[in-house]
Enzyme design. Structure first.
Site, PDB file in Angstrom:
ATOM      1  N   LYS A 169      81.042  78.991  14.337  1.00  0.00           N
ATOM      2  CA  LYS A 169      80.223  79.605  15.374  1.00  0.00           C
ATOM      3  C   LYS A 169      79.912  78.648  16.523  1.00  0.00           C
ATOM      4  O   LYS A 169      80.150  78.959  17.686  1.00  0.00           O
ATOM      5  CB  LYS A 169      78.915  80.091  14.730  1.00  0.00           C
ATOM      6  CG  LYS A 169      77.956  80.700  15.680  1.00  0.00           C
ATOM      7  CD  LYS A 169      76.595  80.814  15.029  1.00  0.00           C
ATOM      8  CE  LYS A 169      75.998  79.432  14.861  1.00  0.00           C
ATOM      9  NZ  LYS A 169      74.572  79.469  14.528  1.00  0.00           N
ATOM     10  N   THR A 170      79.406  77.480  16.157  1.00  0.00           N
ATOM     11  CA  THR A 170      79.024  76.518  17.196  1.00  0.00           C
ATOM     12  C   THR A 170      80.241  76.059  17.981  1.00  0.00           C
ATOM     13  O   THR A 170      80.199  75.940  19.202  1.00  0.00           O
ATOM     14  CB  THR A 170      78.316  75.308  16.556  1.00  0.00           C
ATOM     15  OG1 THR A 170      77.285  75.799  15.705  1.00  0.00           O
ATOM     16  CG2 THR A 170      77.701  74.421  17.605  1.00  0.00           C
ATOM     17  N   ASP A 175      72.510  81.917  21.114  1.00  0.00           N
ATOM     18  CA  ASP A 175      72.887  81.552  19.751  1.00  0.00           C
ATOM     19  C   ASP A 175      71.905  82.211  18.769  1.00  0.00           C
ATOM     20  O   ASP A 175      70.776  82.516  19.136  1.00  0.00           O
ATOM     21  CB  ASP A 175      72.801  80.020  19.643  1.00  0.00           C
ATOM     22  CG  ASP A 175      73.345  79.515  18.325  1.00  0.00           C
ATOM     23  OD1 ASP A 175      74.170  80.211  17.722  1.00  0.00           O
ATOM     24  OD2 ASP A 175      72.943  78.418  17.911  1.00  0.00           O
ATOM     25  N   GLU A 176      72.313  82.409  17.540  1.00  0.00           N
ATOM     26  CA  GLU A 176      71.442  82.970  16.496  1.00  0.00           C
ATOM     27  C   GLU A 176      70.753  84.257  16.978  1.00  0.00           C
ATOM     28  O   GLU A 176      69.547  84.419  16.848  1.00  0.00           O
ATOM     29  CB  GLU A 176      70.368  81.957  16.076  1.00  0.00           C
ATOM     30  CG  GLU A 176      70.901  80.608  15.633  1.00  0.00           C
ATOM     31  CD  GLU A 176      71.353  80.589  14.191  1.00  0.00           C
ATOM     32  OE1 GLU A 176      71.522  81.665  13.586  1.00  0.00           O
ATOM     33  OE2 GLU A 176      71.547  79.470  13.673  1.00  0.00           O
ATOM     34  N   GLN A 216      72.512  86.928   8.179  1.00  0.00           N
ATOM     35  CA  GLN A 216      71.694  85.721   8.071  1.00  0.00           C
ATOM     36  C   GLN A 216      70.361  85.861   8.793  1.00  0.00           C
ATOM     37  O   GLN A 216      69.731  84.868   9.148  1.00  0.00           O
ATOM     38  CB  GLN A 216      72.458  84.512   8.622  1.00  0.00           C
ATOM     39  CG  GLN A 216      73.639  84.140   7.759  1.00  0.00           C
ATOM     40  CD  GLN A 216      74.264  82.828   8.213  1.00  0.00           C
ATOM     41  OE1 GLN A 216      73.666  81.771   8.102  1.00  0.00           O
ATOM     42  NE2 GLN A 216      75.468  82.901   8.739  1.00  0.00           N
ATOM     43  N   ARG A 222      75.655  77.849   1.933  1.00  0.00           N
ATOM     44  CA  ARG A 222      75.499  76.442   2.338  1.00  0.00           C
ATOM     45  C   ARG A 222      76.444  75.548   1.542  1.00  0.00           C
ATOM     46  O   ARG A 222      76.672  74.398   1.889  1.00  0.00           O
ATOM     47  CB  ARG A 222      74.063  75.924   2.090  1.00  0.00           C
ATOM     48  CG  ARG A 222      72.926  76.609   2.823  1.00  0.00           C
ATOM     49  CD  ARG A 222      73.140  76.740   4.276  1.00  0.00           C
ATOM     50  NE  ARG A 222      73.673  78.063   4.583  1.00  0.00           N
ATOM     51  CZ  ARG A 222      74.271  78.360   5.713  1.00  0.00           C
ATOM     52  NH1 ARG A 222      74.432  77.441   6.638  1.00  0.00           N
ATOM     53  NH2 ARG A 222      74.731  79.573   5.941  1.00  0.00           N
TER      54      ARG A 222
END
Length: 679
Positions: free
Chosen positions: A33-34, A211-212, A242, A586
């Site tokens: 994503k980043t 973002d997010e 998420q 994670r």
DNA sequence: TGGGTCACGGTTTTT
DNA sequence: CCGTGACCCA
């Protein structure tokens, strides 16, 4: 740029090279994503879009920092860099320029949640300040004014909250305070009321990225809508699976309905996971498939099959901690580094037994989260001192330090001072300077202390400009703060924090030579700990705190019904499940899910059953028996606080509890299972 | 005013 | 169980 694009998969490339029109990137956990977002920023710039006409918004400073570094490493240095910051920072920058439009001065002070609660408490003593605070937050985030809140309130409590809200707003306006919600709410207010400003901002930021996005609230959406709509170049990245901040106002609808809210939306799913093994992803996919309210996507593994996800079953929390500690030791012996290992829990209270277990085996660990540096009382005291030096009429900060160190100013004296300030329409500081009046108000001793206090402050203020570098040392010297904290409990830690703060301040001055004290104070009020996980220790943290992180070896503890999913008032089981999903994803190489039969919590021991999530991951077959089972059987050794160690003779069931007949060195007693501990 | 004691309540967290 | 806050007395 060509070279950079080659490193992307098809979906990522499509997202990066999409320039005009709204774009929703549904980025699963570990799907790059980043990388996609930062590459897109670099791509825009390499296509001739001026960096300064882009705006990239994040939720945390950490994310902003990481993105900035990654983007800048791709585009190199440019004279007018892209604006890449948190939503709140954006609000701060905006308000610095425009808060005068609503009749306020731009010398405002940002207050944090604790300050907010203190103000609420000073307005109302009865209702719990934290509930009132979150209610006020909710109003502000829904753009409900105190008047409207009062009109809409049906129950007495809500009427009361609306009144507190009104007074709170008056107080913050009066003292020129701005809370975190205001940074967004006032920004929205100004943007929506001033067409010209809105147009100016839309024109300046023609390409906006967020973002997010699953964590945005109503207000953030509205701000985005206002500034992004004219150009319609809004690119949002998020993962509906998420979304774990519903309880603090995040509106999952923003991402679920993005397609409807903007015109001609393109949706790109990033489903290739570059983080976890297939086995781990299977567990995550199986679990999240039980949610109904989602856009739907399945993570596809790019890594090897990997090892089976492990289930750890222990009798109680100390056995659990011991097993995990043992397993960690094995990993270390195999050459794994401590910082590739993490343990997650749903609630912070579970960290204690874990810490004990790790300590017993001398395993270095670091607790991520906890009390933030800038929220520690002593650090906030120093900040309050600095604020008063900057602006002595900041009553709010002055009140915090007026009796630190003790100057004989208690509740009574404080009330007198405040009343005098109110009657004279002046600040408290001005009352301190009015010596005749002050003498009448407080005791002789307090008078002496306070005159010295205000004289010292006055001298410090004169010096503040030319010697800002030494300001803190001078402050320390005059007010003997170190001495004061040395007399308090946990003195060592407090003094260490103060020294860290002083160091931080001087570093800031060194690297920001043109910045003022005011800039510094505003800057830090939006900053939390920048937790570095770089040192060599095992990370232990809540699932919430783990978002965005990844670890080779991961343990998730407390997978029991009631704890994870955490069942309580207003439990959103789908959000709990998303939390489970975040936790599992994670893990990179090895995942261990742990549950116990019995746990000591809030002063009592209770029997527990394994979490439904274990079954939903497909790791445990068969239907889940939600009935409580006893961890005890005949012959077990147990320990009672009073009677000591005994052996179980028989187990019976009383209502929903288990009763044990225990032989304590010859004496037989009937005791509920909750009152004993297995040994 | 401020130290001491007792009762109470207690998810998750960023800005 | 443990930390915070209210309340009481010196």
């Amino acid at each position: 740029m060509e070279k950079i694009l080659k490193e992307l998969n098809e979906a990522q490339k499509e997202a990066v090279t999409h320039i005009d029109g709204p774009l929703l990137i549904l980025a699963g956990a570990g799907s790059g994503k980043t990388k996609t977002l930062t590459t897109r920023l670099a791509y825009l710039i390499s296509n001739g879009i001026p960096p300064s006409s882009t705006l990239t918004l994040t939720f945390t400073n950490k994310a902003a920092l990481e993105m900035r570094n990654r983007a800048l490493s791709m585009i190199g240095s440019v004279p007018y860099p892209p604006l890449l910051c948190t939503f709140h920072k954006f609000g701060l920058l905006f308000l610095k320029f425009h808060i005068d439009k609503i009749g306020r001065k731009n010398s405002f002070v940002i207050i944090d949640t604790n300050d907010k609660k203190r103000i609420i408490k000073s307005i109302d003593e009865e209702l719990p300040p934290s509930s009132v605070a979150s209610e006020i937050s909710r109003y502000k985030n829904s753009l409900i004014s105190p008047q409207v809140a009062l009109e809409r309130a049906e129950q007495v409590v809500y009427k009361k909250i609306a009144q507190i809200y009104k007074k709170y707003e008056e107080y913050t306006k009066e003292n020129n305070l701005v809370d975190f919600d205001d940074l967004l709410a006032l920004t929205y207010k100004i943007l929506s009321e001033h067409q010209d400003i809105k147009e100016e901002i839309s024109e300046r930021y023609q390409f906006i990225m967020v973002d997010e996005y699953q964590d945005t609230n109503e207000l953030q959406y509205k701000i985005l809508k206002l500034i992004a709509e004219p150009r319609n170049n809004l690119c949002v990245v998020g993962d509906d699976d998420q979304s774990i901040y519903g309880w603090r106002g995040a509106n999952i609808k923003n991402i679920l309905e993005f397609e409807k809210q903007f015109k001609d939306v393109k949706i790109i799913k990033l489903e290739y996971n570059y983080r976890s093994t297939q086995k781990i992803l299977n567990a995550a996919n199986n679990l999240i498939a039980h949610n109904r309210n989602r856009l739907g996507k399945t993570l596809k593994a790019t890594k090897e099959e990997g090892e089976e996800v492990k289930i750890l079953h222990s009798q109680n929390e100390s056995a659990e901690a011991a097993s995990i500690a043992k397993r960690i030791k094995e990993l270390i012996n195999k050459g794994v580094y401590y910082n590739q290992i993490a343990v997650l829990y749903r609630i912070n209270a579970l960290s204690r037994s874990l810490e004990e277990g790790l300590n017993r085996e001398n395993i270095p660990y670091k607790m991520v989260g906890g009390v933030k540096f800038y929220e520690r009382a002593e650090v906030k005291d120093l900040i309050a001192y600095l604020r008063v030096v900057m602006n002595p009429n900041d009553d709010f900060s002055l009140k915090r330090i007026i009796n630190k160190p003790k100057r004989g100013v208690g509740k009574v004296a404080m009330n007198k001072l405040e009343n005098a300030a109110f009657e004279n329409k002046s600040s408290i500081y001005q009352i301190l300077q009015n010596r005749d009046l002050l003498k009448k108000l407080v005791t002789k001793k307090a008078y002496e202390h306070l005159t010295k206090f205000s004289d010292d402050l006055e001298e410090l203020r004169e010096k503040a400009d030319e010697a800002s570098y030494y300001l803190l040392e001078e402050l320390e010297r005059r007010f003997k703060l170190r001495e004061f904290y040395a007399s308090l409990p946990e003195a060592y830690e407090k003094i260490a924090n103060i020294e860290e703060f002083m160091g931080y301040y001087q570093d800031y001055l060194k690297s920001n030579t043109q910045s003022s004290l005011e800039d510094f104070l505003n800057e830090i009020s939006l900053e939390s700990d920048q937790d570095q996980i770089s040192d060599d220790s095992v990370c232990i943290m809540s699932v919430h705190a783990s978002k965005g992180l990844e670890f080779d070896y991961l343990f998730v503890i407390g997978l029991e019904e009631g704890f994870f999913p955490l069942i309580g008032e207003g439990t959103d089981i789908e959000e709990e499940r998303r939390l489970g999903y975040v936790a599992i994803t994670r893990a990179k190489k090895e995942l261990t899910l742990s549950y116990v039969d019995s746990r000591f919590f809030r002063g009592k021991r209770s029997n527990l059953t394994k979490s439904r999530f274990l079954k939903e991951t497909g790791l445990i077959k068969g239907s889940l028996n939600l009935e409580k089972s006893t961890p005890y059987k005949k012959g077990d050794l147990v320990k009672h606080k009073i009677f000591g160690i005994g052996r179980v003779l028989s187990v019976s069931k009383v209502k929903r509890e288990f009763k044990l007949k225990i032989n304590f060195g010859g004496t037989h007693r009937d005791i509920l299972a909750n009152y004993v501990e297995r040994i």
